[in-house]
Design a protein around this motif. Structure first.
Motif, PDB file in Angstrom:
ATOM      1  N   HIS A   1       0.819  -1.227   0.000  1.00  0.00           N
ATOM      2  CA  HIS A   1       0.000   0.000   0.000  1.00  0.00           C
ATOM      3  C   HIS A   1       0.846   1.268   0.000  1.00  0.00           C
ATOM      4  CE1 HIS A   1      -3.507  -2.448   0.384  1.00  0.00           C
ATOM      5  NE2 HIS A   1      -3.082  -2.989   1.528  1.00  0.00           N
ATOM      6  N   SER A   2       2.148   1.156  -0.234  1.00  0.00           N
ATOM      7  CA  SER A   2       3.003   2.360  -0.182  1.00  0.00           C
ATOM      8  C   SER A   2       2.671   3.277  -1.358  1.00  0.00           C
ATOM      9  CB  SER A   2       4.482   1.970  -0.228  1.00  0.00           C
ATOM     10  OG  SER A   2       4.828   1.504  -1.502  1.00  0.00           O
ATOM     11  N   ASN A   3       3.017   4.529  -1.154  1.00  0.00           N
ATOM     12  CA  ASN A   3       2.614   5.543  -2.116  1.00  0.00           C
ATOM     13  C   ASN A   3       3.589   5.688  -3.285  1.00  0.00           C
ATOM     14  OD1 ASN A   3       0.620   7.188  -2.725  1.00  0.00           O
ATOM     15  ND2 ASN A   3       1.072   8.774  -1.187  1.00  0.00           N
ATOM     16  N   ASP A   4       4.267   4.619  -3.634  1.00  0.00           N
ATOM     17  CA  ASP A   4       5.259   4.695  -4.711  1.00  0.00           C
ATOM     18  C   ASP A   4       5.177   3.401  -5.520  1.00  0.00           C
ATOM     19  OD1 ASP A   4       6.400   2.718  -3.169  1.00  0.00           O
ATOM     20  OD2 ASP A   4       7.739   4.102  -2.142  1.00  0.00           O
ATOM     21  N   TYR A   5       6.177   3.166  -6.343  1.00  0.00           N
ATOM     22  CA  TYR A   5       6.155   1.951  -7.163  1.00  0.00           C
ATOM     23  C   TYR A   5       7.303   1.013  -6.821  1.00  0.00           C
ATOM     24  CZ  TYR A   5       2.510   4.442  -9.453  1.00  0.00           C
ATOM     25  OH  TYR A   5       1.324   5.108  -9.674  1.00  0.00           O
TER      26      TYR A   5
ATOM     27  N   SER B   1      -0.198  -5.710  -7.857  1.00  0.00           N
ATOM     28  CA  SER B   1      -0.797  -4.486  -7.345  1.00  0.00           C
ATOM     29  C   SER B   1      -0.069  -3.229  -7.871  1.00  0.00           C
ATOM     30  CB  SER B   1      -0.773  -4.553  -5.814  1.00  0.00           C
ATOM     31  OG  SER B   1      -0.869  -3.292  -5.267  1.00  0.00           O
ATOM     32  N   LYS B   2       1.261  -3.223  -7.795  1.00  0.00           N
ATOM     33  CA  LYS B   2       2.018  -2.028  -8.233  1.00  0.00           C
ATOM     34  C   LYS B   2       1.974  -1.858  -9.758  1.00  0.00           C
ATOM     35  CE  LYS B   2       3.361  -0.411  -4.293  1.00  0.00           C
ATOM     36  NZ  LYS B   2       4.578  -0.215  -3.536  1.00  0.00           N
TER      37      LYS B   2
ATOM     38  N   LYS C   1      -1.449  -0.512 -10.625  1.00  0.00           N
ATOM     39  CA  LYS C   1      -1.551   0.875 -10.140  1.00  0.00           C
ATOM     40  C   LYS C   1      -0.829   1.831 -11.107  1.00  0.00           C
ATOM     41  CE  LYS C   1       0.271   3.467  -6.307  1.00  0.00           C
ATOM     42  NZ  LYS C   1       0.882   3.514  -5.020  1.00  0.00           N
TER      43      LYS C   1
ATOM     44  N   GLU D   1      -2.454   4.812 -13.446  1.00  0.00           N
ATOM     45  CA  GLU D   1      -2.004   6.198 -13.292  1.00  0.00           C
ATOM     46  C   GLU D   1      -1.489   6.786 -14.613  1.00  0.00           C
ATOM     47  OE1 GLU D   1       0.161   7.655 -10.049  1.00  0.00           O
ATOM     48  OE2 GLU D   1       1.396   8.931 -11.342  1.00  0.00           O
TER      49      GLU D   1
END
Ligand code: KG4
Ligand code: ZN
Length: 362
Positions: free
Chosen positions: A226-230, A276-277, A280, A284
């Motif tokens: 769930h981190s805000n990066d990749y 997930s990443k 995401k 984006e």
């Protein structure tokens, strides 16, 4: 143009002959031969690749592998000079002793035969492996951009954004272990052998087929999901498995079934983080394509999860994965990487060009 390519960055000795034609947008490839000599038997007992042993095996294998690749491509010694237009080799990233064997061999060939030479990037080779096909002649893939490329191997776990085949930007990567390394280390903890990815995957798949509705499974972490990066992180997952095994041993519950469940849960955890990443980033960046590559891209569960997620979220994204044999290290991918480099940057000077074990894209 007919390209002779050589790949020895880690523990596979590979030589390929590939015909590449067209420019960057109309690129077509035909694999005439793609010979891979695996060193798994040598490194198995150490649970990982031993660089000096790998280099010695490359030295021993490279001539017979070249001989077979030429034979399979229908090239004899007498027409070798006439048939080959370009020599391409991996100059990094990889293990120094291994890289030196293949790149020096390629340099010697280029000098002796007076053929143009290019030193190509192994990571670009993996990304371009999607543009190859072992059976189809003049294979062409029309990739729509932007494309998200997930590169997952024993040494790398990276997410790239591609605006074209040559506009490649690194967006995120693992902060510690690579996903393939995590598979290998967990297999070692479970005493399952090397390389761990295919063994864990096979064991997990067998468990998955028999236990469709079970939910007894151990709770393993999904680091950074769930981190805000990749970025990714897999070292904690390996440690969690180590503690879990110790706990189960104390309770006398460490048996065959427990091992199968650990394989199943570990594969799920790794694949969920990767999926997930990737999804995401694709959302984006409004990506039109997702491409995966590298040894771990042979993992069926990863392929399934990515495709299921694209479908579930109703995304207008095409999914590409390399043929199984082209997921892992092979010289064909270095032929196409060499060809693209030849088109965009020209040839290299074999005397001046050095290997770079930490080579990055751009
Ligand atoms: O790309 P590769 O052949 O070599 C490197 O450049 O590192 O990748 C090797 C890695 C190993 O860690 C191996 O365990 C993993 O790919 N691997 C897999 C599978 N097949 C190979 N991991 C998960 N599932 C698989 N089916
Ligand atoms: Zn590789």
């Amino acid at each position: 143009m007919k390209i002779l390519s050589i790949e020895t960055s880690c523990d596979d000795t590979s030589v390929a002959i590939v015909t590449c034609t067209g420019d960057i947008d109309s690129l077509k490839t035909t694999i005439l031969s793609n010979v891979i000599s695996s060193q798994t038997q040598i490194h198995k007992k150490y649970g990982g690749v031993v660089p000096n042993l790998a280099a010695r095996a490359h030295t021993k294998n490279i001539l017979p592998v070249l001989e077979l690749a030429l034979k399979q491509a229908g090239i004899t010694y007498s027409n070798f000079l006439k048939e080959i237009d370009l020599i391409s080799t991996t100059i990094g990233p990889g293990l120094s002793p291994s890289l030196l064997i293949g790149s020096n061999f390629a340099k010697d060939l280029s000098w002796m035969l007076d053929k143009p030479f290019v030193g190509a990037n192994h990571l670009q080779g993996h990304i371009y492996s999607n543009l190859l096909n072992l059976k189809i002649k003049d294979f062409h893939l029309d990739i729509e951009y932007p494309a998200v490329s997930l590169l997952v191997s024993g040494g790398h776990t990276q997410l790239y954004l591609l605006k074209s085949l040559t506009d490649i930007k690194l967006i995120g990567e693992t902060r510690d272990d690579a996903s393939g390394e995590c598979f290998d280390k967990i297999a070692k903890l479970l005493n399952l052998g090397y390389p761990g990815g295919p063994i864990i995957s096979k064991t997990a798949q067998a468990y998955r087929e028999k236990h469709v509705n079970d939910n007894i499974i151990f709770d393993l972490p999904r680091p950074l999901i769930h981190s805000n990066d990749y970025d990714f992180s897999f070292a904690g997952l390996k440690t969690a498995v180590l503690y879990l095994i110790e706990k189960l041993k104390k309770k006398k519950k460490y048996n065959k079934l427990a091992k199968q469940q650990i394989c199943f849960e570990s594969e799920n955890a790794i694949c969920e983080c990767l999926t997930s990443k990737t999804i995401k980033l694709a959302i984006e960046k409004n990506a039109k394509s997702i491409m995966i590559s590298g040894g771990v891209s042979a993992n069926k569960e990863l392929r399934n999860k990515l495709q299921q997620e694209i479908k579930k979220q109703n995304l207008d994204i095409k999914f590409y994965c390399p043929e199984f044999l082209l997921s892992a290290d092979n010289a064909s991918m270095m032929a196409i990487a060499g060809y693209i480099q030849y088109l965009t940057k020209g040839v290299d000077d074999p005397v001046e060009l050095d290997i770079d074990p930490n080579l990055k894209i751009n």
